[in-house]
Enzyme design. Structure first.
Site, PDB file in Angstrom:
ATOM      1  N   ASP A 533       0.833  -1.207   0.091  1.00  0.00           N
ATOM      2  CA  ASP A 533      -0.116  -0.012   0.099  1.00  0.00           C
ATOM      3  C   ASP A 533       0.840   1.235   0.034  1.00  0.00           C
ATOM      4  O   ASP A 533       2.013   1.123   0.385  1.00  0.00           O
ATOM      5  CB  ASP A 533      -0.971  -0.072   1.100  1.00  0.00           C
ATOM      6  CG  ASP A 533      -0.196  -0.145   2.656  1.00  0.00           C
ATOM      7  OD1 ASP A 533       0.560  -0.971   2.672  1.00  0.00           O
ATOM      8  OD2 ASP A 533      -0.323   0.651   3.617  1.00  0.00           O
ATOM      9  N   GLU A 534       0.145   2.488  -0.462  1.00  0.00           N
ATOM     10  CA  GLU A 534       0.632   3.901  -0.364  1.00  0.00           C
ATOM     11  C   GLU A 534       2.203   3.976  -0.702  1.00  0.00           C
ATOM     12  O   GLU A 534       2.879   4.402  -0.256  1.00  0.00           O
ATOM     13  CB  GLU A 534       0.638   4.194   1.173  1.00  0.00           C
ATOM     14  CG  GLU A 534      -0.830   4.504   1.612  1.00  0.00           C
ATOM     15  CD  GLU A 534      -0.902   4.805   2.977  1.00  0.00           C
ATOM     16  OE1 GLU A 534      -2.108   5.548   3.340  1.00  0.00           O
ATOM     17  OE2 GLU A 534      -0.008   4.693   3.794  1.00  0.00           O
TER      18      GLU A 534
END
Length: 853
Positions: A533-534
């Site tokens: 993620d991210e």
């Protein structure tokens, strides 16, 4: 002449030469550093103004002009470089900032102070947005923590947030989430508990069984009983014995034929039982208690139901006569725990496993690595824990990770530590005995700073030892990478390089060692969670290794946009070869907000996605369905309802981040409806009611076409603001029980979101929670959150209520020195009245009528 030159040199010498360690310690001990929020209501939406004040209460002066001292502080919002009064504030890395003197600084004499104003984004409306343990560094002296910040009591270093400008966010529209004070809490509690019911909490267990019938007759469990079990249920029978022993009852257990003259608890398996996997039947009668599981897990959950029904009265253990037929709603009933941001120790992890098992949760997702810490010993890679598990003040990251999240300058600060391999094997065995599968997460390629720094240290060590090939073996960063980026958490060096072969050698090494630990624990690793993620935009743009990869023909990688699916494909190959399913956070499996990676490019039979980012007005609340429709298995993990690191209520004194929702109360978690995700779209982040989700988003919301791909639900706790085990448990409990209720049991009110039925169901749940389950948590040495009381105060009458029934409310008129049960008549000195809720030895935070806290 020589004497004059010598005296001149003394006068003009750097001030650092005049400071000793003792003087620096005295300065930090006696001076105070304080933070204040000026306003969250600036003309530019999603910006705030704040200030830092240093009061010199010591006998030592900070010198004028440029000097070799800096003040470091932790702040979750990034401050752009700014200069005032000859001082410069600048961002260092992550949440770490510093103040340093430049030309024009007038110095700071004893009894003087300076105040530095700054702006940042988006808001700061909670005390826990500020971190403790600011410190001062001077030349080569050991850094010293400002004593007033070396505490978990925010009031010592954060000025009160008590005006609307401080408490309300600016989102481009008015903040419609009211800040909860005692009076508003009273109104909310009254509405929440408006449906009064009488319910026998002794038979209303959590989570609610599929079917349960009980009579009025009570059966006494005493030493005349024995436990009989089939051989495959030895562990489940042992667990029952241990739990009864803790209640003061020692019962013999045997797999041999039971004595017909003795009352018997029988544990058995019947695979033909008309329930789903993990289901069971529990029959309780005068001389026989029958526990029949569809499988071993089902028998274990029947044991949990039996234990939940036991009542201790007058030194007797009583059970209601009756029958339960039960099965879980979802196959995945999970809890995610981030100990990578702040490590809290093995014991609190074991307590979490105990409590998950008690409420029939079966998946523990351990977030083992982050930018701020690597929390698992990996044989052969000592730097991962020698450096990656320790934060301290080292700007070179050679002795430890650079301090973050309120740890301060010293390695014994909060948040440091890791699981040894022995610890982790113990955790795995403990969980397996309680039918909980542990899913390890090694977060890559973003959120990887701890691993990157550790592998750089390994590279330096082996290079110095004349082993260049070994040094490069597990390197996660490209020395020739000029990429410029900034992650959501304000790091510019936290993306592992996906173009290096050594990155995949590192992953394979870690997965191998994980498998070895699981095997030593006597179980099998089934799922590897890659995180994903991210990843910061701009990662790898300036990487020479990636440019080389782009130039290679026929590898399916043409530009930066291809790198994330390339990375996932490589991990899919590694895990598939090791017989594992692959899991990741939703954005790690998507090109953008609407388009998932092509599922067919991943070799694994199962690829699992945690769908988390469901802020409705952003148009991402449908990603769970998009992933499921495209062949991914999905775990509903929505930030708006199941993020337990968010505040319990909208109040500055409540701990937690609030990016997804301003608050997530126990009843909000209880009201989550897994089978109709869009029905949970209640409000925007600003608190505006959502009446038409598609109109809000401006496009069609896709329907769920492959419901079989929704595995279940999972609660999440992230630990940026959670530094102690007590804080951790107060964020998890009792919200975990509401999570378990929804994961196991589908309520009748969910079909049409019937508010009256939901209110009645909540009342039954809340009654059991306050009268039984919170006491069971306390008996297990678990801390938990108690909602503070609501208050309606007039000149003649004091009215108090609580969100949970049957809590005691206490009052103090001497600022908390003494507490008594609250009277019905208001005391004469209303301005001095303090109140709190109590259950046993646990109390809520204190509230003062008329003030927000």
């Amino acid at each position: 002449m020589r004497v004059m030159i010598f005296l001149l040199l003394l006068v003009t010498a750097p001030a650092s030469a005049a400071w000793t360690q003792q003087q620096l310690a005295e300065f930090a001990q006696n001076s105070t550093l304080q933070f204040s929020v000026q306003s969250n209501q600036l003309d530019t939406p999603s910006r705030f103004s704040a200030a830092i004040t240093l009061q010199n209460n010591s006998a030592h002066a900070l010198p004028a002009g440029e000097a070799d001292w800096q003040i470091y502080f932790h702040l979750i919002r990034r401050i752009e470089r700014t200069q005032q009064h000859g001082l410069q504030i600048e961002h260092v890395q992550g949440d770490l900032h510093r103040i340093r003197p430049i030309a024009g600084f007038a110095g700071l004499k004893p009894a003087q102070q300076f105040t530095l104003a700054f702006e940042s984004a988006p808001w700061m409306v909670s005390y826990s947005d500020f971190m403790p343990r600011a410190f001062i560094a001077f030349a080569k002296l050991q850094a010293e923590v400002f004593a007033n910040t070396d505490t978990e009591d925010f009031s010592q270093f954060v000025l009160q947030l008590n005006t609307p400008q401080q408490q309300l966010r600016s989102l481009g529209e008015p903040d419609q989430v009211p800040v909860v004070d005692a009076a508003l809490r009273f109104s909310h509690n009254a509405q929440l508990n408006s449906t009064r019911i009488s319910d026998d909490v002794s038979t209303r267990i959590i989570p609610t069984p599929l079917q349960a019938e009980f009579g009025k007759r009570r059966i006494m469990l005493d030493a005349n009983w024995q436990i009989h079990f089939s051989g495959r249920l030895t562990q489940e029978a042992k667990y029952l014995q241990q739990q009864l022993q803790q209640m003061g009852l020692a019962l013999p257990g045997s797999s041999a034929a039971a004595d017909k003259k003795t009352s018997v608890i029988t544990l058995q398996i019947d695979s033909s039982l008309a329930v789903n996997a993990e289901g069971y039947q529990l029959d309780i009668s005068d001389k026989a208690i029958s526990i029949t599981g569809k499988d071993n897990a089902g028998a274990f959950y029947a044991v949990q139901s039996l234990l939940a029904l036991l009542q201790q009265q007058d030194n007797k253990l009583l059970l209601p006569a009756g029958k339960i037929t039960d099965q879980p709603r979802a196959t995945w009933r999970g809890m995610h725990y981030d100990m990578a941001r702040n490590f809290h120790g093995k014991e609190v992890t074991l307590r979490l496993i105990d409590n998950m098992a008690r409420y029939k949760l079966n998946k523990l997702h351990l977030h083992l690595t982050e930018d701020e810490g690597w929390r698992l010993e990996i044989p052969g890679l000592p730097e991962l824990t020698d450096i990656g598990a320790r934060r301290c003040f080292d700007l070179t990251d050679q002795r430890c990770l650079l301090t973050q999240l309120g740890t301060g300058p010293h390695a014994d600060g909060s948040g440091n530590g890791y699981y040894s391999t022995a610890d982790f094997i113990e955790i795995l065995q403990y969980a397996a005995e309680r039918h909980i599968e542990v899913i390890p997460e090694i977060d890559l390629p973003g959120h990887a700073r701890a691993a990157i720094v550790a592998m750089k240290a390994r590279y330096n060590r082996l290079t110095a030892a004349g082993q260049p090939e070994a040094a490069r073996q597990y390197l996660l960063s490209d020395p020739n990478d000029s990429s410029s980026y900034l992650s959501v958490q304000n790091y510019n060096d936290n993306s592992a390089n996906v173009c290096l072969p050594s990155t995949y050698a590192f992953v394979d090494k870690v997965v191998y060692e994980l498998q070895q630990m699981y095997r030593q624990a006597g179980i099998k690793l089934n799922i590897f969670h890659m995180g994903g993620d991210e990843v910061a935009e701009g990662s790898w743009l300036g990487s020479a290794a990636c440019q080389q990869l782009f130039s290679d023909p026929d590898n399916g990688v043409t530009g930066v946009a291809d790198l994330k699916p390339y990375f996932v494909s490589r991990l899919a190959d590694i895990t598939q070869q090791r017989g594992l399913a692959l899991a990741g956070w939703e954005d790690g499996l998507m090109y953008d907000r609407q388009n998932t990676f092509n599922r067919s490019q991943f070799a694994n039979e199962r690829v699992i996605a945690n769908a988390w980012d469901n802020i409705w007005e952003w148009g991402v609340g449908d990603r769970a369905y998009r992933l499921a429709n495209n062949g991914y298995q999905v775990i509903l993990s929505p930030g708006t309802h199941l993020y337990f690191d968010h505040p319990h209520e909208a109040n500055p004194a409540e701990r937690g981040y609030y990016w997804a929702t301003r608050f997530s109360s126990i009843d909000k978690v209880f009201g989550f409806m897994p089978d109709n995700l869009y029905a949970n779209a209640d409000t925007t982040r600003s608190g505006a009611l959502i009446t038409d989700l598609e109109a809000l988003v401006g496009r069609e919301m896709p329907a769920l076409k492959q419901a079989e791909n929704i595995l279940g639900i999972q609660g999440q706790v992230w630990s940026e603001t959670i530094r102690t085990a007590e804080q951790l448990e107060q964020m998890i409990y009792p919200r975990l029980l509401a999570l378990a209720e929804r994961a196991w049991h589908k309520a009748s009110w969910e079909a049409n979101n019937n508010s009256i039925q939901r209110s009645q169901d909540w009342q039954r749940f809340a009654l059991r929670l306050s009268q039984v389950e919170l006491g069971r948590l306390a008996a297990n040495n678990s801390s938990f959150y108690l909602p503070p009381p609501g208050v309606k105060l007039s000149a003649e009458q004091l009215q108090v209520n609580t969100a949970l029934p049957f809590l005691t409310t206490e009052c103090s008129t001497d600022q908390g020195q003494n507490w008594q049960p609250c009277p019905k008549a208001a005391p004469a000195q209303q301005a001095t009245l303090w109140l709190r809720s109590r259950l046993g030895n646990t109390v809520s935070r204190t509230v003062i009528p008329g003030l927000v806290p």
